[in-house]
Design a protein around this motif. Sequence first.
Motif, PDB file in Angstrom:
ATOM      1  N   SER A   1       0.840  -1.211   0.000  1.00 47.70           N
ATOM      2  CA  SER A   1       0.000   0.000   0.000  1.00 47.70           C
ATOM      3  C   SER A   1       0.871   1.256   0.000  1.00 47.70           C
ATOM      4  O   SER A   1       0.567   2.246  -0.684  1.00 47.70           O
ATOM      5  N   HIS A   2       1.944   1.210   0.779  1.00 48.20           N
ATOM      6  CA  HIS A   2       2.887   2.330   0.825  1.00 48.20           C
ATOM      7  C   HIS A   2       3.496   2.587  -0.558  1.00 48.20           C
ATOM      8  O   HIS A   2       3.589   3.740  -1.009  1.00 48.20           O
ATOM      9  N   LEU A   3       3.894   1.534  -1.251  1.00 52.71           N
ATOM     10  CA  LEU A   3       4.469   1.672  -2.589  1.00 52.71           C
ATOM     11  C   LEU A   3       3.435   2.201  -3.583  1.00 52.71           C
ATOM     12  O   LEU A   3       3.763   3.013  -4.463  1.00 52.71           O
ATOM     13  N   LYS A   4       2.199   1.755  -3.439  1.00 54.02           N
ATOM     14  CA  LYS A   4       1.143   2.231  -4.329  1.00 54.02           C
ATOM     15  C   LYS A   4       0.928   3.731  -4.144  1.00 54.02           C
ATOM     16  O   LYS A   4       0.747   4.475  -5.123  1.00 54.02           O
ATOM     17  N   GLN A   5       0.953   4.194  -2.894  1.00 57.03           N
ATOM     18  CA  GLN A   5       0.799   5.629  -2.625  1.00 57.03           C
ATOM     19  C   GLN A   5       1.950   6.421  -3.246  1.00 57.03           C
ATOM     20  O   GLN A   5       1.743   7.497  -3.820  1.00 57.03           O
ATOM     21  N   ARG A   6       3.168   5.872  -3.154  1.00 63.13           N
ATOM     22  CA  ARG A   6       4.323   6.541  -3.759  1.00 63.13           C
ATOM     23  C   ARG A   6       4.173   6.604  -5.279  1.00 63.13           C
ATOM     24  O   ARG A   6       4.535   7.599  -5.898  1.00 63.13           O
TER      25      ARG A   6
END
Length: 367
Positions: free
Chosen positions: A65-70
Amino acid sequence: MRTSDSEPSSEGKPLEKAKNEFVAEREGNYASNLEYVLENWIDWTPERVRTLEDVSALTMRNYASHLKQRAHADDGISDTSARTYYNYVSALLTRSVEVGDLAENPAEKREAKKPLPSGTTNSAEQQFWSPEQRRAIMNYVDERARDAIDEDATDAFEEVRDRALIAVLAYSGVRGAEVLADSRDNRRNGLRWHSVDLENGVITVLGKNQKREPTPLPEQAVAPLRRLERLLDPPSGEWPVFPSRHPPSLYDRIEGAGRESPDGDPWEYVLENGIEPPSMSTSGARTLLKRLSDEADVPELDADEYLTLHGARRGVGETLYRERGAVEAQRTLRHADPKTTSEMYSHIEASEQAEDNTAVFDDEWAI
């Protein structure tokens, strides 16, 4: 294996130690990239996640999820990079399973990977040097080199070198880091003359797989290299094929050879004293390509675009794929997996299928 991040584990190998062991087994740019991504991942993990046993499917889902936000941020990473970063962490955990530090890899759980962006890219949108672009920049660097030779052959080194470099990039399909110096990998210090066989049209490079690989060199690249060799007259096969004339780097080489800095031109001093110059770097080549793309008025480029190193490689593959098929493109680009070549040039297959399908239905209705 825990399924939540609610409590830290008192057992298990520390993430930092596992990371160091994993990176130590790798080499070159891959090891550098791996270390960078894994260090960032460890910094990202919550305080309670400090050992391999602390990493759960929920940990990895939150990381996805963190990577998707980035990836969705205005100045963020690409979808493909997001998946690559996740896969690096997954590779660490897979290795941990293989050596007995973990029972299973939580990153491979379906629920963990679900938030990741798709990572799909349109191969047609990736830059490749078209035949028109190759022709434009080659005509420019060739004319530039000829003019410099006519004016003063002894002072035409940069123009002759640039012509040879562009020809190698434009027609051989090599990666930039295979013929130029890369500051991230001390094994990649530029192509050397002992690795060039102009008679047989072959250069030997350190491939992406960290192995020495012979690469075909068409006559379009052989002739400019032969002219460069005559002009440079390297005293040793250890000399770089594409030397840099960057003054600070030359002064470093002179000092490293135990000589005092000359009052005159450091390049002339290096040549006269047989001191091995540094190789042009990938960053130096990118700067050169930006300038040459503008000076050559290369077509089909936006105002802020320039011909890239990897665009040259894709352009070679693009032409070979169209003219000689997937097998020849794969062999020249040295892709270990044919699927890589197929995915890179999938837009060609789709276009050809469209033409074939048009012909099939031509008798029914034509615009």
